[in-house]
Design an enzyme around this catalytic site. Sequence first.
Site, PDB file in Angstrom:
ATOM      1  N   ALA A  65       0.867  -1.174   0.000  1.00  0.00           N
ATOM      2  CA  ALA A  65       0.000   0.000   0.000  1.00  0.00           C
ATOM      3  C   ALA A  65       0.907   1.228   0.000  1.00  0.00           C
ATOM      4  CB  ALA A  65      -0.883  -0.016   1.241  1.00  0.00           C
ATOM      5  N   GLY A 109       0.881  -5.007   0.942  1.00  0.00           N
ATOM      6  CA  GLY A 109      -0.321  -5.086   0.113  1.00  0.00           C
ATOM      7  C   GLY A 109      -0.057  -5.711  -1.250  1.00  0.00           C
ATOM      8  N   GLU A 112      -0.305  -9.287  -0.633  1.00  0.00           N
ATOM      9  CA  GLU A 112      -1.723  -9.577  -0.346  1.00  0.00           C
ATOM     10  C   GLU A 112      -2.570  -9.541  -1.617  1.00  0.00           C
ATOM     11  OE1 GLU A 112      -1.505  -6.471   2.673  1.00  0.00           O
ATOM     12  OE2 GLU A 112      -2.397  -7.876   4.089  1.00  0.00           O
ATOM     13  N   GLU A 132       4.916  -4.953   7.116  1.00  0.00           N
ATOM     14  CA  GLU A 132       4.152  -3.889   7.799  1.00  0.00           C
ATOM     15  C   GLU A 132       4.625  -3.657   9.224  1.00  0.00           C
ATOM     16  OE1 GLU A 132       2.846  -6.340   5.973  1.00  0.00           O
ATOM     17  OE2 GLU A 132       1.243  -5.560   4.689  1.00  0.00           O
TER      18      GLU A 132
HETATM   19  N1  CAA Z   1       4.654   3.295  -0.595  1.00  0.00           N
HETATM   20  C1  CAA Z   1       5.039   4.483  -1.091  1.00  0.00           C
HETATM   21  N2  CAA Z   1       6.194   4.645  -1.782  1.00  0.00           N
HETATM   22  C2  CAA Z   1       6.979   3.570  -1.930  1.00  0.00           C
HETATM   23  C3  CAA Z   1       6.648   2.310  -1.400  1.00  0.00           C
HETATM   24  C4  CAA Z   1       5.404   2.197  -0.706  1.00  0.00           C
HETATM   25  N3  CAA Z   1       4.958   1.020  -0.234  1.00  0.00           N
HETATM   26  N4  CAA Z   1       7.630   1.441  -1.692  1.00  0.00           N
HETATM   27  C5  CAA Z   1       8.560   2.134  -2.376  1.00  0.00           C
HETATM   28  N5  CAA Z   1       8.169   3.419  -2.521  1.00  0.00           N
HETATM   29  C6  CAA Z   1       8.896   4.509  -3.178  1.00  0.00           C
HETATM   30  C7  CAA Z   1      10.055   4.999  -2.357  1.00  0.00           C
HETATM   31  O1  CAA Z   1       9.624   5.912  -1.377  1.00  0.00           O
HETATM   32  C8  CAA Z   1      10.929   5.631  -3.417  1.00  0.00           C
HETATM   33  O2  CAA Z   1      10.388   6.877  -3.751  1.00  0.00           O
HETATM   34  P1  CAA Z   1      11.383   8.175  -3.858  1.00  0.00           P
HETATM   35  O3  CAA Z   1      12.311   7.829  -4.988  1.00  0.00           O
HETATM   36  O4  CAA Z   1      10.440   9.284  -4.156  1.00  0.00           O
HETATM   37  O5  CAA Z   1      12.087   8.287  -2.545  1.00  0.00           O
HETATM   38  C9  CAA Z   1      10.699   4.722  -4.623  1.00  0.00           C
HETATM   39  O6  CAA Z   1       9.487   4.012  -4.374  1.00  0.00           O
HETATM   40  C10 CAA Z   1      11.788   3.672  -4.789  1.00  0.00           C
HETATM   41  O7  CAA Z   1      11.923   2.986  -3.568  1.00  0.00           O
HETATM   42  P2  CAA Z   1      13.346   2.771  -2.818  1.00  0.00           P
HETATM   43  O8  CAA Z   1      14.251   3.925  -3.102  1.00  0.00           O
HETATM   44  O9  CAA Z   1      13.047   2.473  -1.389  1.00  0.00           O
HETATM   45  O10 CAA Z   1      13.851   1.487  -3.612  1.00  0.00           O
HETATM   46  P3  CAA Z   1      14.853   0.354  -3.081  1.00  0.00           P
HETATM   47  O11 CAA Z   1      15.152  -0.455  -4.282  1.00  0.00           O
HETATM   48  O12 CAA Z   1      15.977   0.958  -2.306  1.00  0.00           O
HETATM   49  O13 CAA Z   1      13.987  -0.509  -2.027  1.00  0.00           O
HETATM   50  C11 CAA Z   1      12.012  -1.692  -1.261  1.00  0.00           C
HETATM   51  C12 CAA Z   1      12.891  -1.261  -2.469  1.00  0.00           C
HETATM   52  C13 CAA Z   1      12.785  -2.679  -0.393  1.00  0.00           C
HETATM   53  C14 CAA Z   1      10.798  -2.358  -1.847  1.00  0.00           C
HETATM   54  C15 CAA Z   1      11.642  -0.443  -0.436  1.00  0.00           C
HETATM   55  O14 CAA Z   1      11.128   0.557  -1.297  1.00  0.00           O
HETATM   56  C16 CAA Z   1      10.605  -0.697   0.614  1.00  0.00           C
HETATM   57  O15 CAA Z   1      10.918  -1.230   1.660  1.00  0.00           O
HETATM   58  N6  CAA Z   1       9.342  -0.295   0.351  1.00  0.00           N
HETATM   59  C17 CAA Z   1       8.269  -0.415   1.326  1.00  0.00           C
HETATM   60  C18 CAA Z   1       7.771  -1.838   1.460  1.00  0.00           C
HETATM   61  C19 CAA Z   1       6.706  -1.900   2.513  1.00  0.00           C
HETATM   62  O16 CAA Z   1       6.911  -1.606   3.664  1.00  0.00           O
HETATM   63  N7  CAA Z   1       5.483  -2.326   2.096  1.00  0.00           N
HETATM   64  C20 CAA Z   1       4.333  -2.439   3.003  1.00  0.00           C
HETATM   65  C21 CAA Z   1       3.482  -1.202   2.908  1.00  0.00           C
HETATM   66  S1  CAA Z   1       2.180  -1.152   4.130  1.00  0.00           S
HETATM   67  C22 CAA Z   1       0.934  -2.113   3.513  1.00  0.00           C
HETATM   68  O17 CAA Z   1       1.026  -2.671   2.435  1.00  0.00           O
HETATM   69  C23 CAA Z   1      -0.315  -2.218   4.349  1.00  0.00           C
HETATM   70  C24 CAA Z   1      -1.270  -3.283   3.929  1.00  0.00           C
HETATM   71  O18 CAA Z   1      -1.164  -4.419   4.302  1.00  0.00           O
HETATM   72  C25 CAA Z   1      -2.440  -2.951   3.120  1.00  0.00           C
END
Ligand code: CAA
Length: 258
Positions: A65, A109, A112, A132
């Site tokens: 998400a 998400g 999921e 998460e």
């Molecule tokens: N939401 C918003 N933006 C996101 C995102 C997310 N889930 N995942 C990545 N992005 C964005 C980053 O903020 C970044 O944007 P900027 O360039 O503007 O800073 C861009 O995508 C590229 O990401 P990274 O620079 O972090 O890329 P990376 O290759 O270094 O890392 C990754 C990749 C490991 C996937 C890392 O981006 C990450 O950990 N993302 C979050 C994963 C996460 O926590 N997901 C769970 C979300 S909560 C949820 O899903 C709730 C639910 O159950 C419904």
Amino acid sequence: MSYNHILAETQGPVGIIRLNRPQALNALCQELTEEMGEVLKQYEADDAIGCIVITGSEKSFAAGADIKEMQSRDYMDVYKSDFITATWEEVTRCRKPVIAAVAGYALGGGCELAMMCDFIIAADNAKFGQPEINLGTIPGAGGTQRLTRFVGKSKAMEMCLTGRMMDAEEAERAGLVSRIVPLADLEAEALKAANSIAAKSMPVVMMAKESVNKSYEMTLREGIMFERRVFHSTFATEDQKEGMAAFAEKRKPEFKNR
Ligand code: CAA
């Protein structure tokens, strides 16, 4: 029709939804989930579509998400808008088969969403996780429930509590994905599977999907009874007559979806 965060195209009887927010690794923002729901409803209503494929990019199916969109939302807001249920779950309301073709990250998400689909074909670079917990929240689109049913309590618990990712090999071993294919072949393999499904009798495909899904919701005895009744009901279809006649006559069946 063009969309801001997805690409929708049909290839023969297959409806494809490609998540397309590369700048955010396909994070599932509200508008993206609305667009996805809208296209799913169109494919569902279109008699020419026999199977749906949801996919992302080579780097990311979906990184979850949208965290930046969620961060300032409060309880009343997510509760009253029925966050997740309202739009994401359109996938689970689809009666036609939906295949997730997953390359790269399927996190939170994203994992999921893939699990809401009927089966997952994974590229060899796929990574699944429910991170998460690192954000001070828990999976909210079915992760604690569906992942546990797929891979069992121990692995699901470890993934939800530590946020550890699993690679494609581990996901296949654990039963999360139906099979792994080389990244370069992912789309072709998903389309092949989708075309194969679309060539069958659509009502019977829908009955098979419904029956498998009942196994998650019913006791074994009830589920077997449900299956038996649906199996019996296929004998009322023209397609069962055609399928069995074609076998006996050593020819390919021509299903009419009746
Ligand atoms: N939401 C918003 N933006 C996101 C995102 C997310 N889930 N995942 C990545 N992005 C964005 C980053 O903020 C970044 O944007 P900027 O360039 O503007 O800073 C861009 O995508 C590229 O990401 P990274 O620079 O972090 O890329 P990376 O290759 O270094 O890392 C990754 C990749 C490991 C996937 C890392 O981006 C990450 O950990 N993302 C979050 C994963 C996460 O926590 N997901 C769970 C979300 S909560 C949820 O899903 C709730 C639910 O159950 C419904």
